[in-house]
Write a protein that holds these residues in place. Structure first.
Motif, PDB file in Angstrom:
ATOM      1  N   ILE A 103      15.590   0.825 -19.875  1.00 30.32           N
ATOM      2  CA  ILE A 103      14.732   1.069 -18.718  1.00 30.32           C
ATOM      3  C   ILE A 103      15.312   0.475 -17.438  1.00 30.32           C
ATOM      4  O   ILE A 103      15.199   1.065 -16.362  1.00 30.32           O
ATOM      5  CB  ILE A 103      13.305   0.512 -18.976  1.00 30.32           C
ATOM      6  CG1 ILE A 103      12.363   0.905 -17.834  1.00 30.32           C
ATOM      7  CG2 ILE A 103      13.336  -0.987 -19.148  1.00 30.32           C
ATOM      8  CD1 ILE A 103      12.150   2.387 -17.704  1.00 30.32           C
ATOM      9  N   VAL A 104      15.973  -0.688 -17.534  1.00 31.10           N
ATOM     10  CA  VAL A 104      16.536  -1.311 -16.339  1.00 31.10           C
ATOM     11  C   VAL A 104      17.680  -0.471 -15.783  1.00 31.10           C
ATOM     12  O   VAL A 104      17.750  -0.185 -14.584  1.00 31.10           O
ATOM     13  CB  VAL A 104      17.016  -2.748 -16.645  1.00 31.10           C
ATOM     14  CG1 VAL A 104      17.716  -3.347 -15.428  1.00 31.10           C
ATOM     15  CG2 VAL A 104      15.842  -3.618 -17.054  1.00 31.10           C
ATOM     16  N   SER A 105      18.589  -0.041 -16.661  1.00 26.60           N
ATOM     17  CA  SER A 105      19.726   0.782 -16.224  1.00 26.60           C
ATOM     18  C   SER A 105      19.257   2.116 -15.667  1.00 26.60           C
ATOM     19  O   SER A 105      19.771   2.607 -14.659  1.00 26.60           O
ATOM     20  CB  SER A 105      20.693   1.014 -17.391  1.00 26.60           C
ATOM     21  OG  SER A 105      21.186  -0.208 -17.884  1.00 26.60           O
ATOM     22  N   LEU A 106      18.255   2.708 -16.328  1.00 27.10           N
ATOM     23  CA  LEU A 106      17.731   3.989 -15.864  1.00 27.10           C
ATOM     24  C   LEU A 106      17.093   3.850 -14.492  1.00 27.10           C
ATOM     25  O   LEU A 106      17.268   4.689 -13.617  1.00 27.10           O
ATOM     26  CB  LEU A 106      16.719   4.531 -16.873  1.00 27.10           C
ATOM     27  CG  LEU A 106      16.135   5.918 -16.590  1.00 27.10           C
ATOM     28  CD1 LEU A 106      17.243   6.959 -16.492  1.00 27.10           C
ATOM     29  CD2 LEU A 106      15.126   6.303 -17.664  1.00 27.10           C
TER      30      LEU A 106
ATOM     31  N   LYS B 140      12.348   7.476  -1.208  1.00 28.63           N
ATOM     32  CA  LYS B 140      13.693   7.776  -0.712  1.00 28.63           C
ATOM     33  C   LYS B 140      14.071   9.244  -0.913  1.00 28.63           C
ATOM     34  O   LYS B 140      15.061   9.705  -0.377  1.00 28.63           O
ATOM     35  CB  LYS B 140      14.724   6.883  -1.427  1.00 28.63           C
ATOM     36  CG  LYS B 140      14.514   5.387  -1.175  1.00 28.63           C
ATOM     37  CD  LYS B 140      15.560   4.570  -1.913  1.00 28.63           C
ATOM     38  CE  LYS B 140      15.382   3.084  -1.657  1.00 28.63           C
ATOM     39  NZ  LYS B 140      16.401   2.273  -2.379  1.00 28.63           N
ATOM     40  N   VAL B 141      13.280   9.969  -1.722  1.00 28.95           N
ATOM     41  CA  VAL B 141      13.567  11.374  -1.966  1.00 28.95           C
ATOM     42  C   VAL B 141      13.236  12.185  -0.722  1.00 28.95           C
ATOM     43  O   VAL B 141      12.233  11.940  -0.055  1.00 28.95           O
ATOM     44  CB  VAL B 141      12.736  11.890  -3.156  1.00 28.95           C
ATOM     45  CG1 VAL B 141      12.943  13.385  -3.348  1.00 28.95           C
ATOM     46  CG2 VAL B 141      13.114  11.144  -4.418  1.00 28.95           C
ATOM     47  N   GLU B 142      14.099  13.157  -0.423  1.00 25.37           N
ATOM     48  CA  GLU B 142      13.802  14.077   0.680  1.00 25.37           C
ATOM     49  C   GLU B 142      12.728  15.049   0.204  1.00 25.37           C
ATOM     50  O   GLU B 142      12.981  15.927  -0.613  1.00 25.37           O
ATOM     51  CB  GLU B 142      15.057  14.844   1.101  1.00 25.37           C
ATOM     52  CG  GLU B 142      14.804  15.784   2.268  1.00 25.37           C
ATOM     53  CD  GLU B 142      16.024  16.630   2.615  1.00 25.37           C
ATOM     54  OE1 GLU B 142      15.929  17.462   3.525  1.00 25.37           O
ATOM     55  OE2 GLU B 142      17.067  16.436   1.955  1.00 25.37           O
ATOM     56  N   LYS B 143      11.505  14.862   0.683  1.00 25.07           N
ATOM     57  CA  LYS B 143      10.378  15.700   0.268  1.00 25.07           C
ATOM     58  C   LYS B 143      10.348  16.956   1.128  1.00 25.07           C
ATOM     59  O   LYS B 143      10.290  16.888   2.351  1.00 25.07           O
ATOM     60  CB  LYS B 143       9.069  14.923   0.414  1.00 25.07           C
ATOM     61  CG  LYS B 143       7.858  15.626  -0.188  1.00 25.07           C
ATOM     62  CD  LYS B 143       7.929  15.608  -1.693  1.00 25.07           C
ATOM     63  CE  LYS B 143       6.582  16.002  -2.308  1.00 25.07           C
ATOM     64  NZ  LYS B 143       6.122  17.346  -1.937  1.00 25.07           N
ATOM     65  N   VAL B 144      10.419  18.108   0.491  1.00 25.88           N
ATOM     66  CA  VAL B 144      10.413  19.395   1.182  1.00 25.88           C
ATOM     67  C   VAL B 144       9.125  20.129   0.828  1.00 25.88           C
ATOM     68  O   VAL B 144       8.856  20.392  -0.351  1.00 25.88           O
ATOM     69  CB  VAL B 144      11.640  20.246   0.791  1.00 25.88           C
ATOM     70  CG1 VAL B 144      11.585  21.599   1.493  1.00 25.88           C
ATOM     71  CG2 VAL B 144      12.930  19.510   1.141  1.00 25.88           C
ATOM     72  N   ASP B 145       8.326  20.431   1.811  1.00 24.50           N
ATOM     73  CA  ASP B 145       7.079  21.149   1.578  1.00 24.50           C
ATOM     74  C   ASP B 145       7.319  22.648   1.603  1.00 24.50           C
ATOM     75  O   ASP B 145       7.940  23.175   2.527  1.00 24.50           O
ATOM     76  CB  ASP B 145       6.041  20.786   2.649  1.00 24.50           C
ATOM     77  CG  ASP B 145       5.600  19.333   2.557  1.00 24.50           C
ATOM     78  OD1 ASP B 145       5.505  18.831   1.423  1.00 24.50           O
ATOM     79  OD2 ASP B 145       5.381  18.709   3.615  1.00 24.50           O
ATOM     80  N   ILE B 146       6.857  23.315   0.571  1.00 28.96           N
ATOM     81  CA  ILE B 146       6.917  24.775   0.530  1.00 28.96           C
ATOM     82  C   ILE B 146       5.507  25.285   0.234  1.00 28.96           C
ATOM     83  O   ILE B 146       4.646  24.541  -0.239  1.00 28.96           O
ATOM     84  CB  ILE B 146       7.907  25.282  -0.543  1.00 28.96           C
ATOM     85  CG1 ILE B 146       7.462  24.862  -1.943  1.00 28.96           C
ATOM     86  CG2 ILE B 146       9.309  24.767  -0.268  1.00 28.96           C
ATOM     87  CD1 ILE B 146       8.338  25.412  -3.051  1.00 28.96           C
TER      88      ILE B 146
ATOM     89  N   ASN C 100      17.816   1.589 -12.201  1.00 33.83           N
ATOM     90  CA  ASN C 100      18.891   1.401 -11.215  1.00 33.83           C
ATOM     91  C   ASN C 100      19.561   2.720 -10.871  1.00 33.83           C
ATOM     92  O   ASN C 100      19.901   2.975  -9.707  1.00 33.83           O
ATOM     93  CB  ASN C 100      19.918   0.397 -11.749  1.00 33.83           C
ATOM     94  CG  ASN C 100      19.372  -1.014 -11.831  1.00 33.83           C
ATOM     95  OD1 ASN C 100      18.426  -1.358 -11.109  1.00 33.83           O
ATOM     96  ND2 ASN C 100      19.939  -1.833 -12.684  1.00 33.83           N
ATOM     97  N   LEU C 101      19.739   3.567 -11.890  1.00 30.66           N
ATOM     98  CA  LEU C 101      20.352   4.869 -11.660  1.00 30.66           C
ATOM     99  C   LEU C 101      19.483   5.720 -10.745  1.00 30.66           C
ATOM    100  O   LEU C 101      19.972   6.339  -9.799  1.00 30.66           O
ATOM    101  CB  LEU C 101      20.568   5.587 -12.998  1.00 30.66           C
ATOM    102  CG  LEU C 101      21.153   7.003 -12.928  1.00 30.66           C
ATOM    103  CD1 LEU C 101      22.545   6.981 -12.314  1.00 30.66           C
ATOM    104  CD2 LEU C 101      21.189   7.640 -14.310  1.00 30.66           C
ATOM    105  N   VAL C 102      18.181   5.723 -11.018  1.00 33.91           N
ATOM    106  CA  VAL C 102      17.247   6.486 -10.186  1.00 33.91           C
ATOM    107  C   VAL C 102      17.291   5.988  -8.749  1.00 33.91           C
ATOM    108  O   VAL C 102      17.332   6.771  -7.794  1.00 33.91           O
ATOM    109  CB  VAL C 102      15.818   6.382 -10.753  1.00 33.91           C
ATOM    110  CG1 VAL C 102      14.805   6.975  -9.773  1.00 33.91           C
ATOM    111  CG2 VAL C 102      15.724   7.105 -12.087  1.00 33.91           C
ATOM    112  N   GLN C 103      17.303   4.683  -8.582  1.00 27.78           N
ATOM    113  CA  GLN C 103      17.327   4.101  -7.236  1.00 27.78           C
ATOM    114  C   GLN C 103      18.574   4.532  -6.466  1.00 27.78           C
ATOM    115  O   GLN C 103      18.505   4.838  -5.275  1.00 27.78           O
ATOM    116  CB  GLN C 103      17.287   2.579  -7.339  1.00 27.78           C
ATOM    117  CG  GLN C 103      17.259   1.873  -5.985  1.00 27.78           C
ATOM    118  CD  GLN C 103      17.298   0.366  -6.139  1.00 27.78           C
ATOM    119  OE1 GLN C 103      17.630  -0.147  -7.199  1.00 27.78           O
ATOM    120  NE2 GLN C 103      16.962  -0.351  -5.087  1.00 27.78           N
ATOM    121  N   ASP C 104      19.701   4.595  -7.144  1.00 29.69           N
ATOM    122  CA  ASP C 104      20.957   4.948  -6.480  1.00 29.69           C
ATOM    123  C   ASP C 104      21.025   6.434  -6.113  1.00 29.69           C
ATOM    124  O   ASP C 104      21.651   6.797  -5.110  1.00 29.69           O
ATOM    125  CB  ASP C 104      22.151   4.598  -7.380  1.00 29.69           C
ATOM    126  CG  ASP C 104      22.316   3.090  -7.558  1.00 29.69           C
ATOM    127  OD1 ASP C 104      21.792   2.341  -6.703  1.00 29.69           O
ATOM    128  OD2 ASP C 104      22.944   2.682  -8.540  1.00 29.69           O
TER     129      ASP C 104
END
Length: 419
Positions: free
Chosen positions: A322-325, A105-111, A327-331
């Motif tokens: 780990i579960v909360s972390l 889901k991350v916008e991957k930017v190639d440089i 979920n945070l990453v996913q959001d």
């Protein structure tokens, strides 16, 4: 000869006696001993007692195969331990795979990282290149993005996060957005404009060229992400001053339009919990009047506020399960753009509890506000500031800036009249 034959016969007779004793056979007219069942022992085998040959008390004999039963128990225990280890391993693997899946889901930017590395090696002496290999230097950008793009916007926040690979100590340096620097092509402008004109790659080159750094990685977030993070962790504790309240509430109006979050005005001074929109607005304040060295006001103190909020966020994230972390990453990943690989992101994530934020500061250390192309921040002797920066980040006392930095420093002084 007769004596030797007699000795052999005696030894043979003794061996026969010993064999008979072991087999329970009678000898020399003695009564044979006998075996009798006495019941079932705990392992399911029959137990016997033996009558000695000379009329003594019978004694009990344990079954000969009781020892192997203990060995079987050890094997069973070992299997249980291995099974538990396998379950734990599979659970950890599942979490890693889940997080890795979210990275899509991350916008991957190639440089062009190889090109950046080549430019770094051309500018820096070999001993400096080797010194910096002990640190992972990452450019962090917070962009003034109203339409979701993170590659075509002004970089309102420019930071260098330097991670000591051995100690996991982290230092943050805010480069003031209005700092007057070489925008990589001999055009001297505000640092914030470099990101707008050439994206993260050009901005990274700008930081490396002006500051003698070796950055190749970056991470950019737009305005929404800070508010989302703060709300996800239950707010941040901020000591709000009287002169900050009006600006904080004013910035909430625009912030609400961008994030869609409800405005909750701040009325009181002192230590209090700010929600996401309030914290975002607090980070944008740049019109307070200078008070002292710890409260420099204007854009200088805005960068300081941003570092305070980031420090609060890091402290809370390190305490999350780990579960909360996860979920945070996913959001938050949809709000992030980076050139970090999945492996590098996972490496950062797995060490999150080990990181120790040991210092934050702003750059340039010695500066002067000047009216040129609008309000700009002029480094008072850029070369001296860069020397101080390397001492702060890498412990390089007496660092001698490169010829490139010396030349830029002289040009800034000539253009602005600030020496």
């Amino acid at each position: 000869m007769a004596q030797k034959r007699e000795d052999r016969e005696t030894r043979r007779s003794n061996r026969m006696v010993n064999d008979q004793r072991q087999m329970g056979q009678p000898m020399n007219g003695q009564q044979p001993y006998y075996q009798q069942q006495t019941g079932q022992p705990g392992n399911g085998q029959q137990q016997y007692y033996q009558q000695p040959m000379n009329g003594g008390q019978p004694y009990y004999q344990q079954p000969y195969h009781q020892a192997p039963v203990k060995k079987k128990k050890k094997k069973t225990a070992r299997k249980v331990i291995l099974f538990v280890i396998e379950v734990i391993f599979l659970a950890v693997l599942a979490v890693v795979l889940y997080v890795a899946a979210q990275l899509s889901k991350v916008e991957k930017v190639d440089i062009e990282e190889q090109k950046i590395e080549q430019q770094v090696q051309e500018q820096l002496p070999e001993q400096v290149v080797q010194k910096l290999k002990g640190y992972w230097n990452i450019a962090l950008y917070g962009v003034d993005s109203r339409e979701g793009s993170t590659t075509s916007a002004l970089s309102d926040a420019i930071m260098v996060a330097s991670i000591n690979k051995d100690t996991k100590e982290v230092k943050l340096v805010s480069v003031y957005r209005d700092t007057y620097l070489d925008n990589t092509n001999g055009d001297y402008r505000k640092a914030t404009e470099c990101y707008l004109m050439g994206g993260p790659e050009r901005s990274i080159n700008m930081l490396n060229k002006n500051l003698d750094l070796d950055i190749t990685n970056f991470l950019t977030v737009n305005m929404d992400v800070l508010a989302e993070v703060v709300d996800s962790i239950g707010g941040v504790e901020i000591d709000v001053r009287e002169d900050e309240i009006t600006h904080l509430n004013n910035y909430q109006v625009e912030g609400s339009e961008i994030t869609g979050k409800e405005i909750i005005p701040v009325y009181d001074t002192g230590l209090q919990t700010l929600n996401g929109l309030q914290a975002l607005s607090y980070c944008r304040i740049r019109y307070t009047v200078p008070i002292d060295d710890e409260h420099p006001g204007l854009d200088y103190e805005r960068a300081q506020r941003q570092r305070v909020v980031l420090e609060q966020i890091l402290g809370k994230v390190q305490k999350m399960d780990i579960v909360s972390l996860t979920n945070l990453v996913q959001d938050l990943l949809p709000y992030v753009s980076t050139n970090l690989t999945q492996t590098e992101i996972l490496s950062l994530a797995k060490d999150i509890a080990s990181y120790k934020l040991v210092g934050t500061t702003g750059f340039p250390f010695e500066k002067e506000a000047v009216q040129l192309q609008g309000d700009i921040v002029v480094p008072v002797n850029l070369a001296a500031n860069v020397s101080q920066l390397h001492d702060y980040l890498f412990g390089s006392q007496g660092y001698e800036p490169t010829a490139t930095v010396q030349e830029i420093s002289n040009t800034i002084a000539n253009n602005t009249g600030v020496y």
